[in-house]
Design a protein around this motif. Structure first.
Motif, short mmCIF file in Angstrom:
data_model
loop_
_atom_site.label_atom_id
_atom_site.label_comp_id
_atom_site.label_asym_id
_atom_site.label_seq_id
_atom_site.Cartn_x
_atom_site.Cartn_y
_atom_site.Cartn_z
N PHE A 146 -5.66 -2.85 15.16
CA PHE A 146 -5.82 -2.01 13.94
C PHE A 146 -7.33 -2.05 13.48
CE2 PHE A 146 -5.30 -0.58 9.58
CZ PHE A 146 -4.26 0.35 9.89
N PRO A 205 0.29 -2.68 7.53
CA PRO A 205 -0.88 -1.82 7.94
C PRO A 205 -1.76 -1.54 6.53
CG PRO A 205 1.21 -0.85 8.37
CD PRO A 205 1.47 -2.25 8.45
N VAL A 207 1.57 5.91 9.53
CA VAL A 207 0.33 5.16 9.88
C VAL A 207 -0.34 6.16 10.56
CG1 VAL A 207 -0.63 3.69 11.58
CG2 VAL A 207 1.32 2.81 10.07
#
Length: 327
Positions: free
Chosen positions: A217, A246, A312
Protein backbone atom coordinates in the motif's frame (compact mmCIF):
# COMPACT_ATOMS: atom_id res chain seq x y z
CA UNK A 1 3.48 -6.25 35.64
CA UNK A 2 4.17 -2.64 34.73
CA UNK A 3 5.81 -1.84 31.42
CA UNK A 4 9.26 -0.18 31.51
CA UNK A 5 7.88 3.25 30.62
CA UNK A 6 5.14 3.12 33.25
CA UNK A 7 7.29 3.28 36.37
CA UNK A 8 7.14 7.09 36.62
CA UNK A 9 3.36 7.08 36.13
CA UNK A 10 2.98 4.50 38.89
CA UNK A 11 5.13 6.62 41.21
CA UNK A 12 2.80 9.56 40.56
CA UNK A 13 -0.29 7.47 41.24
CA UNK A 14 1.21 5.84 44.33
CA UNK A 15 1.47 9.25 45.97
CA UNK A 16 -2.31 9.52 45.94
CA UNK A 17 -3.15 5.83 46.29
CA UNK A 18 -4.71 6.20 49.73
CA UNK A 19 -6.90 8.99 48.36
CA UNK A 20 -8.04 7.40 45.12
CA UNK A 21 -11.56 8.40 44.09
CA UNK A 22 -14.40 6.03 43.37
CA UNK A 23 -13.74 6.45 39.65
CA UNK A 24 -10.29 6.81 38.06
CA UNK A 25 -10.08 7.60 34.33
CA UNK A 26 -6.85 6.55 32.57
CA UNK A 27 -6.26 8.45 29.35
CA UNK A 28 -3.58 8.62 26.70
CA UNK A 29 -2.85 7.58 23.13
CA UNK A 30 -4.13 4.20 22.00
CA UNK A 31 -1.50 1.51 22.04
CA UNK A 32 0.74 2.76 24.86
CA UNK A 33 -0.37 0.04 27.30
CA UNK A 34 -3.16 1.72 29.26
CA UNK A 35 -4.92 -1.63 29.69
CA UNK A 36 -1.76 -3.12 31.27
CA UNK A 37 -1.54 -0.20 33.67
CA UNK A 38 -5.26 -0.42 34.49
CA UNK A 39 -4.97 -4.09 35.37
CA UNK A 40 -1.97 -3.38 37.56
CA UNK A 41 -3.98 -0.69 39.37
CA UNK A 42 -6.86 -3.14 39.83
CA UNK A 43 -4.58 -5.89 41.12
CA UNK A 44 -2.88 -3.47 43.51
CA UNK A 45 -6.23 -2.34 44.90
CA UNK A 46 -7.12 -5.97 45.62
CA UNK A 47 -3.69 -7.12 46.83
CA UNK A 48 -3.57 -8.28 50.46
CA UNK A 49 0.17 -7.71 50.96
CA UNK A 50 1.10 -4.66 48.84
CA UNK A 51 4.61 -3.21 48.70
CA UNK A 52 5.54 0.10 50.29
CA UNK A 53 4.66 1.90 47.04
CA UNK A 54 1.22 0.18 47.04
CA UNK A 55 2.19 -2.09 44.14
CA UNK A 56 0.69 -5.57 44.08
CA UNK A 57 2.93 -8.22 45.58
CA UNK A 58 2.03 -10.84 42.99
CA UNK A 59 2.29 -13.61 45.60
CA UNK A 60 -0.70 -13.36 47.94
CA UNK A 61 -3.86 -15.37 47.39
CA UNK A 62 -5.70 -12.30 46.03
CA UNK A 63 -2.95 -11.70 43.47
CA UNK A 64 -2.92 -15.34 42.42
CA UNK A 65 -6.68 -15.25 41.91
CA UNK A 66 -6.44 -12.01 39.96
CA UNK A 67 -3.68 -13.30 37.69
CA UNK A 68 -5.67 -16.49 37.12
CA UNK A 69 -8.66 -14.38 36.07
CA UNK A 70 -11.04 -15.52 38.79
CA UNK A 71 -10.85 -12.98 41.63
CA UNK A 72 -14.40 -12.81 43.04
CA UNK A 73 -14.18 -9.06 43.78
CA UNK A 74 -13.07 -8.00 40.29
CA UNK A 75 -15.14 -7.47 37.15
CA UNK A 76 -14.25 -6.40 33.62
CA UNK A 77 -16.80 -4.33 31.70
CA UNK A 78 -15.91 -4.45 28.01
CA UNK A 79 -17.70 -4.69 24.64
CA UNK A 80 -19.13 -7.99 23.54
CA UNK A 81 -17.55 -9.34 20.37
CA UNK A 82 -20.53 -9.69 18.05
CA UNK A 83 -18.57 -10.80 15.02
CA UNK A 84 -20.40 -13.34 12.89
CA UNK A 85 -17.84 -15.33 10.92
CA UNK A 86 -20.53 -16.37 8.45
CA UNK A 87 -21.16 -12.77 7.39
CA UNK A 88 -18.78 -10.33 5.67
CA UNK A 89 -19.49 -7.45 8.06
CA UNK A 90 -18.67 -6.75 11.66
CA UNK A 91 -20.97 -4.91 14.00
CA UNK A 92 -19.75 -1.97 16.03
CA UNK A 93 -18.67 -3.30 19.39
CA UNK A 94 -20.41 -1.60 22.32
CA UNK A 95 -20.82 -2.08 26.06
CA UNK A 96 -24.49 -2.97 26.48
CA UNK A 97 -26.78 -1.70 29.18
CA UNK A 98 -27.46 -5.26 30.38
CA UNK A 99 -23.76 -5.68 31.15
CA UNK A 100 -23.76 -2.44 33.13
CA UNK A 101 -26.76 -3.63 35.14
CA UNK A 102 -24.84 -6.79 36.05
CA UNK A 103 -21.96 -4.61 37.23
CA UNK A 104 -24.29 -2.49 39.35
CA UNK A 105 -25.60 -5.65 41.02
CA UNK A 106 -22.03 -6.83 41.64
CA UNK A 107 -21.04 -3.45 43.15
CA UNK A 108 -23.89 -3.57 45.63
CA UNK A 109 -22.87 -6.95 47.05
CA UNK A 110 -20.47 -7.42 49.94
CA UNK A 111 -16.85 -8.15 49.07
CA UNK A 112 -15.94 -11.82 49.21
CA UNK A 113 -12.54 -11.05 50.74
CA UNK A 114 -13.77 -8.28 53.02
CA UNK A 115 -11.73 -5.66 51.17
CA UNK A 116 -12.18 -3.61 48.04
CA UNK A 117 -14.09 -4.43 44.89
CA UNK A 118 -12.85 -3.23 41.50
CA UNK A 119 -14.56 -2.74 38.15
CA UNK A 120 -12.42 -2.12 35.06
CA UNK A 121 -14.23 -0.43 32.14
CA UNK A 122 -12.42 -0.50 28.80
CA UNK A 123 -12.59 1.17 26.44
CA UNK A 124 -15.02 3.46 28.21
CA UNK A 125 -15.98 5.28 25.01
CA UNK A 126 -17.73 2.12 23.79
CA UNK A 127 -20.51 2.78 26.29
CA UNK A 128 -23.62 3.68 24.32
CA UNK A 129 -26.05 6.29 25.63
CA UNK A 130 -28.17 3.81 27.60
CA UNK A 131 -25.22 2.00 29.19
CA UNK A 132 -23.42 5.29 29.93
CA UNK A 133 -26.47 6.65 31.74
CA UNK A 134 -26.84 3.41 33.69
CA UNK A 135 -23.18 3.54 34.77
CA UNK A 136 -23.52 7.21 35.69
CA UNK A 137 -26.06 6.38 38.37
CA UNK A 138 -23.61 4.27 40.34
CA UNK A 139 -20.68 6.62 39.68
CA UNK A 140 -22.71 9.40 41.31
CA UNK A 141 -22.99 7.40 44.54
CA UNK A 142 -20.47 4.55 44.44
CA UNK A 143 -20.87 1.96 47.21
CA UNK A 144 -18.28 1.92 49.97
CA UNK A 145 -15.06 0.14 48.96
CA UNK A 146 -15.89 -0.03 45.22
CA UNK A 147 -13.40 1.41 42.74
CA UNK A 148 -14.10 1.97 39.06
CA UNK A 149 -11.07 2.16 36.76
CA UNK A 150 -12.00 3.47 33.32
CA UNK A 151 -9.70 3.37 30.29
CA UNK A 152 -10.39 5.78 27.43
CA UNK A 153 -8.49 6.24 24.18
CA UNK A 154 -10.81 9.11 23.23
CA UNK A 155 -12.17 10.62 26.46
CA UNK A 156 -13.91 13.42 24.54
CA UNK A 157 -16.44 10.82 23.43
CA UNK A 158 -17.58 10.19 26.99
CA UNK A 159 -20.61 11.92 28.43
CA UNK A 160 -19.60 15.15 30.21
CA UNK A 161 -21.46 13.89 33.26
CA UNK A 162 -19.28 10.75 33.38
CA UNK A 163 -16.12 12.82 32.93
CA UNK A 164 -17.18 15.01 35.84
CA UNK A 165 -17.48 11.95 38.12
CA UNK A 166 -13.97 10.69 37.35
CA UNK A 167 -10.49 11.82 38.23
CA UNK A 168 -8.48 11.88 35.00
CA UNK A 169 -4.98 10.40 35.10
CA UNK A 170 -3.10 10.78 31.79
CA UNK A 171 -0.48 8.14 31.06
CA UNK A 172 2.85 9.00 29.50
CA UNK A 173 3.75 7.55 26.08
CA UNK A 174 7.05 5.70 25.94
CA UNK A 175 10.21 7.38 24.74
CA UNK A 176 11.23 6.02 21.34
CA UNK A 177 14.40 4.32 22.61
CA UNK A 178 12.56 2.63 25.48
CA UNK A 179 9.75 1.39 23.21
CA UNK A 180 12.25 0.20 20.62
CA UNK A 181 14.25 -1.75 23.20
CA UNK A 182 11.06 -3.38 24.46
CA UNK A 183 10.01 -4.39 20.93
CA UNK A 184 13.46 -5.82 20.23
CA UNK A 185 13.23 -7.89 23.40
CA UNK A 186 9.79 -9.07 22.28
CA UNK A 187 11.30 -10.29 18.99
CA UNK A 188 9.41 -7.93 16.67
CA UNK A 189 10.79 -7.89 13.10
CA UNK A 190 11.95 -4.49 11.82
CA UNK A 191 11.08 -2.79 15.11
CA UNK A 192 12.14 0.69 13.93
CA UNK A 193 9.76 0.59 10.97
CA UNK A 194 6.93 -1.01 12.94
CA UNK A 195 7.20 1.52 15.76
CA UNK A 196 7.19 4.40 13.26
CA UNK A 197 4.12 3.02 11.46
CA UNK A 198 2.38 2.77 14.85
CA UNK A 199 3.21 6.36 15.74
CA UNK A 200 5.41 5.31 18.65
CA UNK A 201 2.70 3.20 20.32
CA UNK A 202 4.09 -0.34 20.94
CA UNK A 203 0.65 -1.96 21.22
CA UNK A 204 -0.70 -0.41 18.02
CA UNK A 205 1.52 -2.41 15.67
CA UNK A 206 0.04 -3.85 12.50
CA UNK A 207 -0.75 -7.55 12.70
CA UNK A 208 2.19 -9.42 11.21
CA UNK A 209 0.02 -11.05 8.54
CA UNK A 210 -1.01 -7.58 7.31
CA UNK A 211 2.47 -6.08 7.10
CA UNK A 212 3.21 -7.17 3.48
CA UNK A 213 -0.08 -5.63 2.31
CA UNK A 214 0.59 -2.45 4.25
CA UNK A 215 4.01 -2.13 2.62
CA UNK A 216 2.52 -2.68 -0.85
CA UNK A 217 0.00 0.00 0.00
CA UNK A 218 2.81 2.40 0.91
CA UNK A 219 4.64 1.58 -2.33
CA UNK A 220 1.53 2.45 -4.36
CA UNK A 221 1.14 5.72 -2.46
CA UNK A 222 4.75 6.55 -3.28
CA UNK A 223 4.16 5.81 -6.99
CA UNK A 224 0.38 5.96 -7.68
CA UNK A 225 0.03 3.97 -10.87
CA UNK A 226 -3.39 2.90 -12.19
CA UNK A 227 -2.51 -0.77 -12.74
CA UNK A 228 -0.81 -0.98 -9.35
CA UNK A 229 -3.93 0.48 -7.72
CA UNK A 230 -6.17 -2.14 -9.34
CA UNK A 231 -3.84 -4.98 -8.37
CA UNK A 232 -3.52 -3.79 -4.78
CA UNK A 233 -7.28 -3.31 -4.38
CA UNK A 234 -7.83 -6.90 -5.43
CA UNK A 235 -5.27 -8.17 -2.90
CA UNK A 236 -6.87 -6.18 -0.09
CA UNK A 237 -10.27 -7.56 -1.05
CA UNK A 238 -9.03 -11.17 -1.02
CA UNK A 239 -7.46 -10.59 2.39
CA UNK A 240 -10.91 -9.53 3.69
CA UNK A 241 -9.53 -6.46 5.41
CA UNK A 242 -11.94 -4.11 7.11
CA UNK A 243 -11.86 -0.64 5.59
CA UNK A 244 -10.39 0.81 8.80
CA UNK A 245 -6.89 -0.52 8.10
CA UNK A 246 -6.29 1.06 4.67
CA UNK A 247 -7.96 4.24 5.94
CA UNK A 248 -5.44 4.35 8.78
CA UNK A 249 -2.50 3.73 6.46
CA UNK A 250 -3.66 6.44 4.08
CA UNK A 251 -4.30 9.03 6.81
CA UNK A 252 -0.81 8.50 8.21
CA UNK A 253 0.67 8.98 4.74
CA UNK A 254 -1.28 12.22 4.32
CA UNK A 255 -0.06 13.37 7.73
CA UNK A 256 3.51 12.88 6.52
CA UNK A 257 2.81 14.70 3.24
CA UNK A 258 1.49 17.69 5.17
CA UNK A 259 4.46 17.54 7.54
CA UNK A 260 6.98 17.41 4.70
CA UNK A 261 5.30 20.42 3.09
CA UNK A 262 6.08 22.47 6.20
CA UNK A 263 9.62 21.10 6.61
CA UNK A 264 8.53 19.04 9.62
CA UNK A 265 9.86 15.51 10.27
CA UNK A 266 8.19 12.55 8.58
CA UNK A 267 6.65 10.52 11.40
CA UNK A 268 5.01 7.35 10.12
CA UNK A 269 6.91 6.52 6.90
CA UNK A 270 10.53 7.63 7.47
CA UNK A 271 11.77 4.99 5.04
CA UNK A 272 9.70 6.70 2.32
CA UNK A 273 10.83 10.19 3.26
CA UNK A 274 12.34 10.93 -0.18
CA UNK A 275 9.10 9.99 -2.01
CA UNK A 276 6.98 11.90 0.50
CA UNK A 277 9.19 14.98 0.12
CA UNK A 278 8.89 14.78 -3.67
CA UNK A 279 5.11 14.34 -3.62
CA UNK A 280 4.55 17.05 -1.02
CA UNK A 281 5.70 19.65 -3.55
CA UNK A 282 3.55 18.36 -6.39
CA UNK A 283 0.23 19.55 -4.98
CA UNK A 284 -0.86 22.34 -2.61
CA UNK A 285 -1.27 21.32 1.03
CA UNK A 286 -4.94 22.30 0.96
CA UNK A 287 -5.64 19.34 -1.37
CA UNK A 288 -4.14 16.92 1.13
CA UNK A 289 -6.13 18.47 3.99
CA UNK A 290 -9.42 18.29 2.07
CA UNK A 291 -8.76 14.68 1.10
CA UNK A 292 -8.02 13.83 4.72
CA UNK A 293 -11.42 15.27 5.71
CA UNK A 294 -13.06 12.99 3.12
CA UNK A 295 -11.32 9.99 4.67
CA UNK A 296 -12.45 10.97 8.17
CA UNK A 297 -16.05 10.91 6.91
CA UNK A 298 -15.59 7.22 6.08
CA UNK A 299 -14.44 6.31 9.60
CA UNK A 300 -17.93 5.20 10.81
CA UNK A 301 -17.84 2.48 8.12
CA UNK A 302 -14.36 1.34 9.06
CA UNK A 303 -15.33 -2.08 10.44
CA UNK A 304 -17.15 -3.14 7.29
CA UNK A 305 -15.49 -5.61 4.96
CA UNK A 306 -18.17 -5.23 2.29
CA UNK A 307 -17.09 -3.59 -0.98
CA UNK A 308 -13.65 -2.78 0.38
CA UNK A 309 -12.21 -3.23 -3.10
CA UNK A 310 -14.44 -0.56 -4.60
CA UNK A 311 -13.86 1.79 -1.67
CA UNK A 312 -10.08 1.41 -1.79
CA UNK A 313 -9.98 1.78 -5.58
CA UNK A 314 -11.92 5.03 -5.35
CA UNK A 315 -9.73 6.33 -2.54
CA UNK A 316 -6.50 5.53 -4.34
CA UNK A 317 -7.67 6.96 -7.67
CA UNK A 318 -8.81 10.09 -5.82
CA UNK A 319 -5.37 10.19 -4.22
CA UNK A 320 -3.75 9.87 -7.65
CA UNK A 321 -5.84 12.81 -8.86
CA UNK A 322 -4.36 15.03 -6.16
CA UNK A 323 -1.26 15.20 -8.32
CA UNK A 324 -3.00 15.48 -11.68
CA UNK A 325 -1.62 18.22 -13.89
CA UNK A 326 1.44 18.70 -11.69
CA UNK A 327 5.07 17.84 -12.12
Amino acid sequence: MLLPWQQADWARLAQQFDRLPGALLLTGAQGIGKDRFARFVAQSLLCEAPAADHAACGQCEACRWFLAGNHPDYRLLAPDDERDDDKPTRKLLLIKVEAVRDIIEFAQLSAHRGGRRVVLVEPAETLNLASANALLKILEEPPEGVHFVLVAHRPHRLLPTILSRCRAFPLTPPAADVALAWLETAGVDNPEIELARAGGAPFALTDGARVPLREKFAAVLAHPDAQAILTLSGELDRAKLALAEPLDWLRKWLHDLLAAGTASPVRYYPDHAAAIERLSHRAPAVRFARFDHEIVALAPYGQHTLNVRLQVEKLLFDYQQLFAGTR
